[in-house]
Write an enzyme that holds these catalytic residues in place. Structure first.
Site, PDB file in Angstrom:
ATOM      1  N   ARG A 168       0.839  -1.193   0.000  1.00 17.61           N
ATOM      2  CA  ARG A 168       0.000   0.000   0.000  1.00 17.61           C
ATOM      3  C   ARG A 168       0.878   1.248   0.000  1.00 17.61           C
ATOM      4  O   ARG A 168       1.826   1.360   0.785  1.00 17.61           O
ATOM      5  CB  ARG A 168      -0.903  -0.006   1.246  1.00 17.61           C
ATOM      6  N   ASP A 210      -6.882  -1.357   1.605  1.00 15.75           N
ATOM      7  CA  ASP A 210      -7.241  -0.357   2.605  1.00 15.75           C
ATOM      8  C   ASP A 210      -8.027  -1.071   3.696  1.00 15.75           C
ATOM      9  O   ASP A 210      -9.016  -1.757   3.412  1.00 15.75           O
ATOM     10  CB  ASP A 210      -8.095   0.743   1.958  1.00 15.75           C
ATOM     11  N   ASP A 269      -9.840  -0.372   7.491  1.00 15.92           N
ATOM     12  CA  ASP A 269     -10.283   0.653   8.440  1.00 15.92           C
ATOM     13  C   ASP A 269     -11.079   0.021   9.573  1.00 15.92           C
ATOM     14  O   ASP A 269     -11.912  -0.862   9.355  1.00 15.92           O
ATOM     15  CB  ASP A 269     -11.173   1.692   7.753  1.00 15.92           C
ATOM     16  N   ARG A 291      -5.379   2.310  -4.129  1.00 12.40           N
ATOM     17  CA  ARG A 291      -4.644   1.553  -3.115  1.00 12.40           C
ATOM     18  C   ARG A 291      -4.796   0.058  -3.372  1.00 12.40           C
ATOM     19  O   ARG A 291      -5.851  -0.393  -3.841  1.00 12.40           O
ATOM     20  CB  ARG A 291      -5.114   1.905  -1.718  1.00 12.40           C
TER      21      ARG A 291
END
Length: 277
Positions: free
Chosen positions: A201, A213, A215, A210
């Site tokens: 990344r 990712d 989160d 990307r």
């Protein structure tokens, strides 16, 4: 949550800052509160649905005798993790480790360290729009499965979505997963960044392309705002690429600030998008 308590378990072991403590050893006293749900055990009278405190006492003895640490803090941390990872039905533990023979050359009854550790429920969003998108997401899931102190639960379908924020890029493949973890939010964030880096990344453009990712969307009912981390994720209620897959695996989870469930937020966002036309 129900509790099973082990009090005053005496163990002779070799922990301490001074070399002679590691060689000669001394007495330690362990108090443990095991948090679990005893309802099924109480209704069925079957030990398999509860925690065998005799076996746990043996595990405590084997761990404390089998390791040598300078700090009580280190003994407590390692012991808590060992028990949470190996004892079925154990959701949380409070440990106190007392050192009644502490070499302080003053009259005292004992010194002790007490900690409380447990499993936390987190929900993680995954996204990729570079290279083999599905492979990046699958490797992210597998690396979390291989992470000590993490147990991956349900994983949503992967869905194709248009880019958000920065539009001059390829469509994304997105998903969400359920995670039981012993990691703190900050430790979990660090691990997610390590996994992203393993997939090469690069952070060049905000909201840009990307390979992977990851989160943190929710972490229990925690509300956290720091320089590097916001929980719940600050934009999640505006993002269909989060809400759609999250709605597959956790529609009942309620946002601790907005007081709406994932299902309600997903429906509200869909209605707003249809109205905007």
């Amino acid at each position: 949550m129900d509790k099973i308590q082990i009090q005053g378990l005496e163990i002779f072991a070799n922990h301490g800052v001074f070399p002679e403590e590691n060689v000669l050893g001394q007495k330690f006293v362990i108090n443990a509160v095991l948090y679990t749900d005893t309802r099924k055990a109480g209704k069925s009278d079957e030990l398999a649905w509860s925690i065998h405190y005799g076996e746990v006492s043996q595990k405590i003895r084997e761990y404390v005798e089998g390791h040598t640490r300078k700090l009580l803090e280190s003994v407590a941390e390692g012991l808590a993790a060992e028990l949470l990872l190996t004892v079925p039905h154990l959701k949380k533990i409070k440990l106190e480790i007392q050192k009644p023979w502490a070499p302080v050359h003053l009259p005292l009854k004992t010194v002790s360290v007490e900690i409380e550790r447990g499993w936390h429920k987190a929900y993680i969003a995954l996204g990729s729009n570079m290279g083999d998108r599905k492979a990046h997401l699958q490797r992210g899931v597998e690396m979390l499965r291989e992470t000590e102190g993490c147990r991956v639960g349900q994983v949503s379908d992967f869905i194709t979505t248009a880019p958000y924020g920065y539009l001059e890029q390829e469509d994304f493949l997105n998903g969400c997963l359920e995670l039981d973890t012993l990691l703190t939010p900050e430790e979990l964030l660090e691990r997610l960044h390590e996994i992203e880096q393993a997939e090469k990344r690069e952070r060049k453009i905000h909201w840009g392309p990307r390979t992977l990712d990851l989160d943190i969307i929710f972490y229990d009912d925690l509300v956290l705002d720091s320089e590097v981390l916001h929980i719940p994720h600050i934009e999640m209620h505006k993002r269909d690429f989060v809400l759609k897959p999250l709605n597959q695996i956790a529609p009942w989870v309620r946002h601790p600030l907005l007081k709406k469930t994932v299902r309600e937020m997903a429906a509200g966002l869909e209605a707003a998008e249809e109205s905007a036309g």
